[in-house]
Scaffold this motif. Structure first.
Motif, PDB file in Angstrom:
ATOM      1  N   SER A   6     -12.810  91.391  19.048  1.00  0.00           N
ATOM      2  CA  SER A   6     -12.641  92.622  19.582  1.00  0.00           C
ATOM      3  C   SER A   6     -11.791  92.667  20.684  1.00  0.00           C
ATOM      4  CB  SER A   6     -14.030  93.515  19.899  1.00  0.00           C
ATOM      5  OG  SER A   6     -14.597  92.829  21.160  1.00  0.00           O
ATOM      6  N   GLN A  52     -12.437  93.587  23.789  1.00  0.00           N
ATOM      7  CA  GLN A  52     -13.288  93.167  24.879  1.00  0.00           C
ATOM      8  C   GLN A  52     -13.520  91.707  24.763  1.00  0.00           C
ATOM      9  OE1 GLN A  52     -14.735  95.295  27.300  1.00  0.00           O
ATOM     10  NE2 GLN A  52     -14.465  93.128  28.284  1.00  0.00           N
ATOM     11  N   ARG A  53     -13.907  91.083  23.623  1.00  0.00           N
ATOM     12  CA  ARG A  53     -13.981  89.720  23.667  1.00  0.00           C
ATOM     13  C   ARG A  53     -12.599  88.951  23.887  1.00  0.00           C
ATOM     14  NH1 ARG A  53     -17.609  87.188  20.202  1.00  0.00           N
ATOM     15  NH2 ARG A  53     -16.886  85.548  21.326  1.00  0.00           N
ATOM     16  N   LEU A  61     -10.198  90.197  25.975  1.00  0.00           N
ATOM     17  CA  LEU A  61      -9.777  90.256  27.350  1.00  0.00           C
ATOM     18  C   LEU A  61     -10.697  89.554  28.142  1.00  0.00           C
ATOM     19  CD1 LEU A  61      -8.144  91.876  29.217  1.00  0.00           C
ATOM     20  CD2 LEU A  61     -10.104  93.596  29.383  1.00  0.00           C
ATOM     21  N   ASP A  62     -12.127  89.400  27.854  1.00  0.00           N
ATOM     22  CA  ASP A  62     -12.900  88.536  28.658  1.00  0.00           C
ATOM     23  C   ASP A  62     -12.422  87.215  28.614  1.00  0.00           C
ATOM     24  OD1 ASP A  62     -14.726  90.451  28.954  1.00  0.00           O
ATOM     25  OD2 ASP A  62     -16.117  89.927  27.401  1.00  0.00           O
ATOM     26  N   GLU A 104      -7.265  95.209  32.487  1.00  0.00           N
ATOM     27  CA  GLU A 104      -7.625  96.263  31.442  1.00  0.00           C
ATOM     28  C   GLU A 104      -7.110  96.359  30.421  1.00  0.00           C
ATOM     29  OE1 GLU A 104      -9.527  99.493  34.978  1.00  0.00           O
ATOM     30  OE2 GLU A 104      -7.087  99.383  34.361  1.00  0.00           O
ATOM     31  N   ALA A 149     -11.144  98.362  27.071  1.00  0.00           N
ATOM     32  CA  ALA A 149     -11.823  96.992  27.640  1.00  0.00           C
ATOM     33  C   ALA A 149     -11.440  96.831  29.068  1.00  0.00           C
ATOM     34  CB  ALA A 149     -11.360  95.835  26.761  1.00  0.00           C
ATOM     35  N   ARG A 150     -12.481  96.170  29.797  1.00  0.00           N
ATOM     36  CA  ARG A 150     -12.274  95.816  31.180  1.00  0.00           C
ATOM     37  C   ARG A 150     -13.073  94.894  31.647  1.00  0.00           C
ATOM     38  NH1 ARG A 150     -13.648 100.726  33.616  1.00  0.00           N
ATOM     39  NH2 ARG A 150     -11.327 101.270  33.793  1.00  0.00           N
ATOM     40  N   ALA A 151     -12.391  93.659  32.372  1.00  0.00           N
ATOM     41  CA  ALA A 151     -12.965  92.512  32.663  1.00  0.00           C
ATOM     42  C   ALA A 151     -12.752  92.405  34.025  1.00  0.00           C
ATOM     43  CB  ALA A 151     -12.495  91.460  31.802  1.00  0.00           C
TER      44      ALA A 151
END
Length: 461
Positions: free
Chosen positions: A21, A23-24, A26-27, A43, A56-58
């Protein structure tokens, strides 16, 4: 190994997992880049409903000092979103590492976009299927209109929806709403019903374009005073012209009054499909409505006298049969047989037209006298009858006297006073007969005795 150098291989492994995803990805990207570049927050923004939204944000929350570097995320030549890196020095990112990060973020965004598009497609399909399945049961234009606005408001997620339907000459026949205050719906109906829609600029524009008319929050004119959009006070609207093979059959408006909204391409596609299917549903409902009206007309002709509008002999026999049925009957039954005295003289001296007018006036007087549970009929010529069932049968004698008196009062036909009388015979079941034929025979015998006596109704012996 340097985290930045290990990132491409890590991203390949992530891409093979079911939990892949934005988010995964970007992390992993932020964790790999932060130690060397000093990036404090990353972001991913995607194009959604006509605007960029963070998906997504990290890293750190809140304000981050320093510059923000922006990278475009593309896949298959299409721009899917942006990558924002806040703080630090993004220029120190290895080019190969940056390309791998951008590629995998774009792929993850593509998967999200594809899933969203599939969801939108299901939304369109489900809405059209619901409209079609429920539309086949709509037996009136009003029912079809209410179904259309209910489905439109539901699947588009709007606070209000209204539909205006027209006759072939564009005269407004229905104004129906969902989520409208009762006072507003009544005001709209009062201002629109009976008006010719073709005189409206909005109608002319809808007929010309044939597609949805969209106004986002804060955009477009406020609407013509007294018109639908102006009266709704919508902050954003989507107006659907309902186009059939014969042209516009109406328009539907959906919108919100308490919140801002930007209509997406998916909303527009759904609106167009709803408009096309809605026009079919309305057209089919109109055909069913006309068919039902035609059937009612045929049934009325089959069981009513064309001159007086009274039920005919077939209807009377049916009423008597039902009343005499031991299972469905409702107690006692009485029959009044009525013959007009002097009717032939009116026909001979004033003409058949005057005789017809006399029969019509007689029918009006007879209807005024009938109690609940009574069926008045014209059997043919100058012969009438009244069937009384249940508690109404107890009123037979009183009704016979009232009929004799009322039908004997003078009539005015084309300025001339005409006098005639009525001979009334009464028969009861089961005292005088137990079937329709016997009851008619007994009432006929009593009526002829009344005619010979000339002084009022007679009861069967």
């Amino acid at each position: 190994m340097d985290p930045q150098s290990a990132l491409p291989a890590q991203l390949v492994r992530l891409a093979q997992e079911e939990s892949f995803s934005p988010q995964r990805v970007l992390d992993a990207v932020h964790a790999a880049l932060a130690p060397r570049t000093g990036v404090r927050r990353a972001e991913v923004l995607a194009h959604e409903r006509g605007r960029l939204v963070v998906v997504a944000r990290a890293g750190e929350a809140g304000p981050v000092p320093g510059a923000c570097a922006t990278f475009t995320l593309r896949h298959g030549g299409a721009e899917l979103g942006l990558l924002h890196l806040h703080g630090g020095d993004p220029s120190t990112v290895d080019r190969a590492v940056g390309a791998a990060a951008g590629h995998h973020l774009a792929v993850a965004l593509r998967d999200v976009t594809t899933a969203r598009e599939q969801a939108e497609l299901h939304r369109v399909t489900d809405a059209v299927r619901r409209l079609f399945e429920e539309g086949v049961r709509a037996v009136s234009v009003e029912a079809a209109g209410r179904l259309l606005v209910a489905v439109a408001a539901d699947v588009l997620g709007t606070e209000r929806a209204a539909v205006m339907l027209v006759a072939p000459d564009t005269r407004v026949t229905h104004v129906l709403g969902v989520g409208l205050p009762e006072e507003l719906e009544q005001r709209l109906a009062a201002s629109l019903l009976g008006r010719l829609a073709r005189d409206s600029p909005a109608w002319q524009r809808a007929a010309l374009t044939g597609g949805p008319d969209v106004v986002d929050a804060g955009g477009g004119p406020p609407g013509r005073p007294g018109g639908g959009v102006h009266s709704h006070r919508l902050r954003s609207k989507l107006k659907l012209p309902l186009m059939s093979a014969e042209g516009l059959v109406g328009t539907a408006v959906c919108g919100d009054v308490t919140r801002s909204r930007t209509w997406t391409p998916a909303d527009r596609v759904l609106a167009r499909r709803l408009a096309l299917q809605g026009a079919v549903v309305v057209d089919n409902a109109r055909l069913r409505e006309l068919e039902q009206a035609h059937l009612r007309q045929l049934e009325h002709r089959a069981f009513h006298d064309q001159l007086t509008g009274l039920p005919n002999r077939a209807a009377l026999l049916g009423a008597l049969g039902d009343a005499l049925d031991p299972v469905t009957g409702d107690g006692g039954v009485a029959l009044l047989l009525i013959d007009l005295d002097g009717f032939k003289r009116v026909n001979d001296t004033l003409g058949h037209h005057s005789g017809d007018v006399l029969l019509q006036q007689v029918a009006v007087r007879l209807r005024e006298l009938l109690p609940a549970g009574a069926t008045g009929a014209r059997l043919g010529g100058d012969e009438l009858a009244v069937a009384l069932a249940g508690p109404a049968a107890d009123l037979a004698a009183d009704l016979a006297r009232a009929v004799h008196a009322r039908l004997g009062e003078p009539y005015v036909i084309e300025g001339r006073t005409v006098r005639t009388g009525a001979s009334v015979g009464i028969a009861r079941a089961p005292r005088d007969a137990t079937d329709t034929t016997g009851l008619l025979r007994a009432a006929d015998e009593a009526m002829y005795r009344a005619k010979r006596a000339g002084d009022g109704p007679r009861t069967a012996r």
